[in-house]
Design a protein around this motif. Sequence first.
Motif, PDB file in Angstrom:
ATOM      1  N   GLY A 120      38.383  37.322  92.006  1.00  8.04           N
ATOM      2  CA  GLY A 120      38.717  36.858  90.662  1.00  8.04           C
ATOM      3  C   GLY A 120      38.578  35.367  90.470  1.00  8.04           C
ATOM      4  O   GLY A 120      39.149  34.798  89.529  1.00  8.04           O
ATOM      5  N   TYR A 121      37.795  34.701  91.331  1.00 16.80           N
ATOM      6  CA  TYR A 121      37.608  33.249  91.259  1.00 16.80           C
ATOM      7  C   TYR A 121      38.950  32.526  91.140  1.00 16.80           C
ATOM      8  O   TYR A 121      39.135  31.637  90.305  1.00 16.80           O
ATOM      9  N   ARG A 122      39.884  32.892  92.004  1.00 16.56           N
ATOM     10  CA  ARG A 122      41.229  32.313  91.911  1.00 16.56           C
ATOM     11  C   ARG A 122      41.265  30.823  92.220  1.00 16.56           C
ATOM     12  O   ARG A 122      42.249  30.146  91.889  1.00 16.56           O
ATOM     13  N   ALA A 123      40.201  30.294  92.865  1.00 15.21           N
ATOM     14  CA  ALA A 123      40.171  28.860  93.145  1.00 15.21           C
ATOM     15  C   ALA A 123      39.866  28.036  91.899  1.00 15.21           C
ATOM     16  O   ALA A 123      40.061  26.815  91.906  1.00 15.21           O
ATOM     17  N   LEU A 124      39.391  28.689  90.835  1.00 17.11           N
ATOM     18  CA  LEU A 124      39.066  27.977  89.605  1.00 17.11           C
ATOM     19  C   LEU A 124      40.290  27.854  88.705  1.00 17.11           C
ATOM     20  O   LEU A 124      41.228  28.650  88.810  1.00 17.11           O
ATOM     21  N   PRO A 125      40.282  26.885  87.790  1.00 20.42           N
ATOM     22  CA  PRO A 125      41.357  26.824  86.791  1.00 20.42           C
ATOM     23  C   PRO A 125      41.416  28.136  85.999  1.00 20.42           C
ATOM     24  O   PRO A 125      40.378  28.786  85.790  1.00 20.42           O
ATOM     25  N   PRO A 126      42.591  28.554  85.563  1.00 20.77           N
ATOM     26  CA  PRO A 126      42.729  29.848  84.877  1.00 20.77           C
ATOM     27  C   PRO A 126      41.765  30.034  83.712  1.00 20.77           C
ATOM     28  O   PRO A 126      41.255  31.146  83.496  1.00 20.77           O
ATOM     29  N   GLU A 127      41.486  28.957  82.971  1.00 17.62           N
ATOM     30  CA  GLU A 127      40.623  29.101  81.792  1.00 17.62           C
ATOM     31  C   GLU A 127      39.161  29.360  82.171  1.00 17.62           C
ATOM     32  O   GLU A 127      38.363  29.750  81.324  1.00 17.62           O
ATOM     33  N   TRP A 128      38.797  29.135  83.418  1.00 21.44           N
ATOM     34  CA  TRP A 128      37.424  29.372  83.877  1.00 21.44           C
ATOM     35  C   TRP A 128      37.245  30.729  84.541  1.00 21.44           C
ATOM     36  O   TRP A 128      36.125  31.124  84.834  1.00 21.44           O
TER      37      TRP A 128
END
Length: 334
Positions: free
Chosen positions: A50-58
Amino acid sequence: MSDKMKAVRLHAFGGPEMLVYEDAPRPGVKPGEVVQAAGLNPPDWYLRDGYRALPPEWRPNASFPLILGTDVSGVIEAVGADVAEFSIGDEVYAMVRFPDNLMTGSNAYAHYVSVPASHVALKPAGIDHIHAAGAPMSLLTAWQFLIELGHDEPNPFQPLPHEPVPLDGKTVLINGAGGGVGHLAVQLAKWRGARVIAVASAKNEALMRGLGVDQFIDYKTTGAEDVVRDVDLVLDAVGGADMERFFQVLKPGGALFLVNPLGFAGHEETERLGITVSSAQVRSNGAQLAKAARLLDDGLVRIVIDSTFPLAEASRAHERAADGSIQGKIVLAV
């Protein structure tokens, strides 16, 4: 012919155990291919998580179930009516719809996948589908960073397009030389006449020597920044903390290319040091894969396979990726 196929699908974000081998709808012709192998790449496990390393909006707003994977090698089963350059039965390889489907999956972990004709190239005759499936994303990344960008799409990482630099007679340091992108970057740099310094773990030294590197550094015992100076180009295929340390190894006028630039914090120093820092987003490109196929056919570049897993064991393949210290590529046999 059945309208169903076997695929590995994701019904919710999470760890490798979330990958489910099951029946899925077979895609229509755009053209379509029978896939014999699929290669694994970091975007696969980033999306699975879930691309958890990215900011939530991304982070992706996924529509489940989705099928991961971009890299394929197989035999064309059907072609669209407007496709003239490929025929049923052709053996081909491709990176599928990347980065267009970065956040949704490009459907490679399956028996069938539809692929735009412009993303496809004939598979090098001298290698099998397993090795061809290990090539596309890593090979295109190394090619677009070092040889030819090959497109004019906006660069998501910087305002200006990435520009490869001349390599003939230059000294190039490649960090992460044992990995998927790294071992191919080593070979492309040698092909273009560079002196190559490889930075990797000790288990990769024999491989690197076999690929012709001029100097090997075991990063676990020696920092490249402590022993190397006056390098023309650093290609960092690892990323992470303290990428700015490579400023110390570069000569004035040198360049630092970052495959994963997230977290780099040295932009303000580059002008003072006379160093160019650049990055790029790899993009699907069948024409470039066709050019690279000649090198693979001639043995000038080879794909190193870390491990192979059946499609039904994709979760185990992702566990292997999580273990780290990957030498070359992990591939799913479909």
